[in-house]
Design a protein around this motif. Structure first.
Motif, PDB file in Angstrom:
ATOM      1  N   ALA A  59       0.831  -1.205   0.000  1.00  0.00           N
ATOM      2  CA  ALA A  59       0.000   0.000   0.000  1.00  0.00           C
ATOM      3  C   ALA A  59       0.867   1.258   0.000  1.00  0.00           C
ATOM      4  CB  ALA A  59      -0.935  -0.003   1.206  1.00  0.00           C
ATOM      5  N   LYS A  60       1.976   1.256   0.750  1.00  0.00           N
ATOM      6  CA  LYS A  60       2.868   2.424   0.773  1.00  0.00           C
ATOM      7  C   LYS A  60       3.508   2.643  -0.594  1.00  0.00           C
ATOM      8  CE  LYS A  60       4.123   2.697   5.652  1.00  0.00           C
ATOM      9  NZ  LYS A  60       5.237   2.602   6.614  1.00  0.00           N
ATOM     10  N   THR A  61       3.923   1.553  -1.231  1.00  0.00           N
ATOM     11  CA  THR A  61       4.536   1.656  -2.565  1.00  0.00           C
ATOM     12  C   THR A  61       3.517   2.197  -3.571  1.00  0.00           C
ATOM     13  OG1 THR A  61       5.987  -0.201  -2.063  1.00  0.00           O
ATOM     14  CG2 THR A  61       5.743   0.366  -4.379  1.00  0.00           C
ATOM     15  N   ALA A  62       2.300   1.670  -3.523  1.00  0.00           N
ATOM     16  CA  ALA A  62       1.258   2.131  -4.449  1.00  0.00           C
ATOM     17  C   ALA A  62       0.914   3.593  -4.175  1.00  0.00           C
ATOM     18  CB  ALA A  62       0.017   1.257  -4.311  1.00  0.00           C
ATOM     19  N   LYS A  63       0.861   3.980  -2.914  1.00  0.00           N
ATOM     20  CA  LYS A  63       0.538   5.365  -2.557  1.00  0.00           C
ATOM     21  C   LYS A  63       1.639   6.304  -3.055  1.00  0.00           C
ATOM     22  CE  LYS A  63      -1.726   8.329   0.232  1.00  0.00           C
ATOM     23  NZ  LYS A  63      -2.295   9.425  -0.494  1.00  0.00           N
ATOM     24  N   THR A  64       2.908   5.888  -2.917  1.00  0.00           N
ATOM     25  CA  THR A  64       4.030   6.702  -3.405  1.00  0.00           C
ATOM     26  C   THR A  64       3.926   6.885  -4.920  1.00  0.00           C
ATOM     27  OG1 THR A  64       5.414   5.855  -1.630  1.00  0.00           O
ATOM     28  CG2 THR A  64       6.544   6.886  -3.473  1.00  0.00           C
ATOM     29  N   THR A  65       3.624   5.809  -5.612  1.00  0.00           N
ATOM     30  CA  THR A  65       3.470   5.880  -7.072  1.00  0.00           C
ATOM     31  C   THR A  65       2.304   6.788  -7.437  1.00  0.00           C
ATOM     32  OG1 THR A  65       4.311   3.628  -7.275  1.00  0.00           O
ATOM     33  CG2 THR A  65       3.147   4.508  -9.164  1.00  0.00           C
ATOM     34  N   LEU A  66       1.202   6.670  -6.730  1.00  0.00           N
ATOM     35  CA  LEU A  66       0.008   7.473  -7.012  1.00  0.00           C
ATOM     36  C   LEU A  66       0.281   8.953  -6.737  1.00  0.00           C
ATOM     37  CD1 LEU A  66      -2.949   6.986  -7.868  1.00  0.00           C
ATOM     38  CD2 LEU A  66      -3.540   6.952  -5.454  1.00  0.00           C
ATOM     39  N   ASP A  67       1.023   9.244  -5.652  1.00  0.00           N
ATOM     40  CA  ASP A  67       1.312  10.627  -5.283  1.00  0.00           C
ATOM     41  C   ASP A  67       2.386  11.274  -6.167  1.00  0.00           C
ATOM     42  OD1 ASP A  67      -0.565  10.488  -3.300  1.00  0.00           O
ATOM     43  OD2 ASP A  67       0.882  10.133  -1.671  1.00  0.00           O
ATOM     44  N   SER A  68       3.074  10.468  -6.956  1.00  0.00           N
ATOM     45  CA  SER A  68       4.156  11.013  -7.795  1.00  0.00           C
ATOM     46  C   SER A  68       3.618  11.914  -8.914  1.00  0.00           C
ATOM     47  CB  SER A  68       4.983   9.885  -8.401  1.00  0.00           C
ATOM     48  OG  SER A  68       4.235   9.196  -9.392  1.00  0.00           O
ATOM     49  N   GLY A  69       2.371  11.767  -9.261  1.00  0.00           N
ATOM     50  CA  GLY A  69       1.760  12.617 -10.270  1.00  0.00           C
ATOM     51  C   GLY A  69       1.891  12.075 -11.683  1.00  0.00           C
ATOM     52  N   GLN A  70       2.618  11.020 -11.877  1.00  0.00           N
ATOM     53  CA  GLN A  70       2.731  10.501 -13.237  1.00  0.00           C
ATOM     54  C   GLN A  70       1.448   9.789 -13.638  1.00  0.00           C
ATOM     55  OE1 GLN A  70       5.912   7.704 -11.877  1.00  0.00           O
ATOM     56  NE2 GLN A  70       5.160   6.458 -13.530  1.00  0.00           N
ATOM     57  N   ARG A  71       1.275   9.640 -14.935  1.00  0.00           N
ATOM     58  CA  ARG A  71       0.063   9.002 -15.447  1.00  0.00           C
ATOM     59  C   ARG A  71       0.065   7.523 -15.065  1.00  0.00           C
ATOM     60  NH1 ARG A  71      -0.937  10.480 -21.648  1.00  0.00           N
ATOM     61  NH2 ARG A  71      -2.212  12.306 -21.279  1.00  0.00           N
ATOM     62  N   LEU A  72      -1.102   7.055 -14.655  1.00  0.00           N
ATOM     63  CA  LEU A  72      -1.256   5.641 -14.330  1.00  0.00           C
ATOM     64  C   LEU A  72      -2.356   5.066 -15.202  1.00  0.00           C
ATOM     65  CD1 LEU A  72      -1.127   5.681 -10.426  1.00  0.00           C
ATOM     66  CD2 LEU A  72       0.682   5.039 -11.997  1.00  0.00           C
ATOM     67  N   ALA A  73      -2.133   3.858 -15.683  1.00  0.00           N
ATOM     68  CA  ALA A  73      -3.123   3.195 -16.517  1.00  0.00           C
ATOM     69  C   ALA A  73      -3.565   1.915 -15.815  1.00  0.00           C
ATOM     70  CB  ALA A  73      -2.534   2.872 -17.882  1.00  0.00           C
ATOM     71  N   THR A  74      -4.831   1.566 -15.981  1.00  0.00           N
ATOM     72  CA  THR A  74      -5.368   0.311 -15.470  1.00  0.00           C
ATOM     73  C   THR A  74      -6.009  -0.436 -16.633  1.00  0.00           C
ATOM     74  OG1 THR A  74      -7.471   1.371 -14.914  1.00  0.00           O
ATOM     75  CG2 THR A  74      -5.828   1.223 -13.158  1.00  0.00           C
ATOM     76  N   THR A  75      -6.259  -1.679 -16.452  1.00  0.00           N
ATOM     77  CA  THR A  75      -6.899  -2.482 -17.483  1.00  0.00           C
ATOM     78  C   THR A  75      -8.345  -2.697 -17.077  1.00  0.00           C
ATOM     79  OG1 THR A  75      -4.780  -3.596 -17.809  1.00  0.00           O
ATOM     80  CG2 THR A  75      -6.692  -4.626 -18.786  1.00  0.00           C
ATOM     81  N   ASN A  76      -9.264  -2.437 -17.984  1.00  0.00           N
ATOM     82  CA  ASN A  76     -10.679  -2.616 -17.671  1.00  0.00           C
ATOM     83  C   ASN A  76     -11.111  -4.061 -17.924  1.00  0.00           C
ATOM     84  OD1 ASN A  76     -11.048  -2.878 -20.430  1.00  0.00           O
ATOM     85  ND2 ASN A  76     -11.972  -0.849 -20.705  1.00  0.00           N
ATOM     86  N   ALA A  77     -12.404  -4.335 -17.795  1.00  0.00           N
ATOM     87  CA  ALA A  77     -12.937  -5.686 -17.948  1.00  0.00           C
ATOM     88  C   ALA A  77     -12.773  -6.220 -19.367  1.00  0.00           C
ATOM     89  CB  ALA A  77     -14.409  -5.703 -17.549  1.00  0.00           C
ATOM     90  N   LYS A  78     -12.720  -5.333 -20.360  1.00  0.00           N
ATOM     91  CA  LYS A  78     -12.554  -5.762 -21.752  1.00  0.00           C
ATOM     92  C   LYS A  78     -11.091  -5.999 -22.111  1.00  0.00           C
ATOM     93  CE  LYS A  78     -16.539  -3.111 -23.325  1.00  0.00           C
ATOM     94  NZ  LYS A  78     -16.963  -2.001 -24.186  1.00  0.00           N
ATOM     95  N   GLY A  79     -10.192  -5.695 -21.168  1.00  0.00           N
ATOM     96  CA  GLY A  79      -8.774  -5.868 -21.431  1.00  0.00           C
ATOM     97  C   GLY A  79      -8.126  -4.637 -22.041  1.00  0.00           C
ATOM     98  N   GLU A  80      -8.843  -3.535 -22.083  1.00  0.00           N
ATOM     99  CA  GLU A  80      -8.314  -2.299 -22.649  1.00  0.00           C
ATOM    100  C   GLU A  80      -7.663  -1.468 -21.551  1.00  0.00           C
ATOM    101  OE1 GLU A  80     -11.978  -0.675 -24.005  1.00  0.00           O
ATOM    102  OE2 GLU A  80     -11.957  -1.789 -25.884  1.00  0.00           O
ATOM    103  N   ARG A  81      -6.615  -0.747 -21.923  1.00  0.00           N
ATOM    104  CA  ARG A  81      -5.949   0.143 -20.967  1.00  0.00           C
ATOM    105  C   ARG A  81      -6.717   1.445 -20.864  1.00  0.00           C
ATOM    106  NH1 ARG A  81       0.405   0.346 -21.259  1.00  0.00           N
ATOM    107  NH2 ARG A  81      -0.221   2.362 -20.526  1.00  0.00           N
ATOM    108  N   GLU A  82      -6.871   1.908 -19.627  1.00  0.00           N
ATOM    109  CA  GLU A  82      -7.533   3.185 -19.385  1.00  0.00           C
ATOM    110  C   GLU A  82      -6.614   4.026 -18.506  1.00  0.00           C
ATOM    111  OE1 GLU A  82     -11.210   2.305 -17.409  1.00  0.00           O
ATOM    112  OE2 GLU A  82     -12.263   1.960 -19.285  1.00  0.00           O
ATOM    113  N   ILE A  83      -6.515   5.303 -18.828  1.00  0.00           N
ATOM    114  CA  ILE A  83      -5.718   6.226 -18.020  1.00  0.00           C
ATOM    115  C   ILE A  83      -6.597   6.653 -16.848  1.00  0.00           C
ATOM    116  CG2 ILE A  83      -4.495   8.433 -17.989  1.00  0.00           C
ATOM    117  CD1 ILE A  83      -3.185   6.312 -19.756  1.00  0.00           C
TER     118      ILE A  83
END
Length: 185
Positions: free
Chosen positions: A135-159
């Motif tokens: 959780a600390k690592t993810a929070k640091t990454t999230l707070d860094s301000g860089q763009r993050l992408a996730t994969t949705n249910a269809k397998g597509e990347r979403e920013i």
């Protein structure tokens, strides 16, 4: 009257039954107690005068409380035959050797239970530490301000947009608060 010859036989049977019942009545007048060695003793005479009242398990119905001095006190070794196949345990503690054995088994069981609890607590602590670190690592990454992408249910990347970033930051903060602090009691 065809049953007439059998009438004396029925009377004799009834008399034999009554005689047998009368002879069995004294057998019901039995004493039962636990002697000094922890064995159950069955006798038709009262236990020795030194037997504590709590060790007397059964008295004859007509006996009432133990009389001050029994008529024929049995000798402890001769009159205390213990049945070899007797499975019932006495109500009072037995010889010290048996108590030590029981205490040793109790201590073993308690030690095994304590070890099991300790192992479970250690496993929980390791899982909490891993969750905290992730959780600390993810929070640091999230707070860094860089763009993050996730994969949705269809397998597509979403920013990740700002609303999603804020909800993820809140979720990570809750994980850090619950897993990184002291164990709740």
């Amino acid at each position: 009257m065809p049953n007439a010859p059998f009438a004396p036989l029925a009377l004799r049977s009834l008399a034999a039954l009554a005689l047998t019942a009368a002879m069995a009545a004294p057998a019901l007048a039995q004493w039962q107690w636990i002697d000094n060695a922890g064995r159950k003793v069955y006798s038709d005479t009262a236990p020795p005068a030194g037997t504590p009242d709590k060790n007397i398990l059964k008295r004859p119905a007509a006996a009432g409380p133990m009389s001050a001095s029994p008529a024929h006190p049995p000798a402890p070794a001769a009159a205390s035959p213990s049945a070899p196949g007797e499975a019932a345990a006495p109500l009072v503690p037995q010889a010290p050797g048996v108590d030590k054995e029981l205490e040793a088994r109790k201590k073993e069981a308690e030690a095994a239970e304590a070890a099991k609890k300790k192992q479970e607590a250690e496993k929980l602590a390791r899982a909490r530490a891993e969750n905290c670190q992730r959780a600390k690592t993810a929070k640091t990454t999230l707070d860094s301000g860089q763009r993050l992408a996730t994969t949705n249910a269809k397998g597509e990347r979403e920013i990740m947009d700002d609303a999603r970033r804020a909800s993820e930051a809140q979720r990570l903060q809750q994980i850090i608060a619950s897993d990184c602090g002291p164990l709740p009691q």
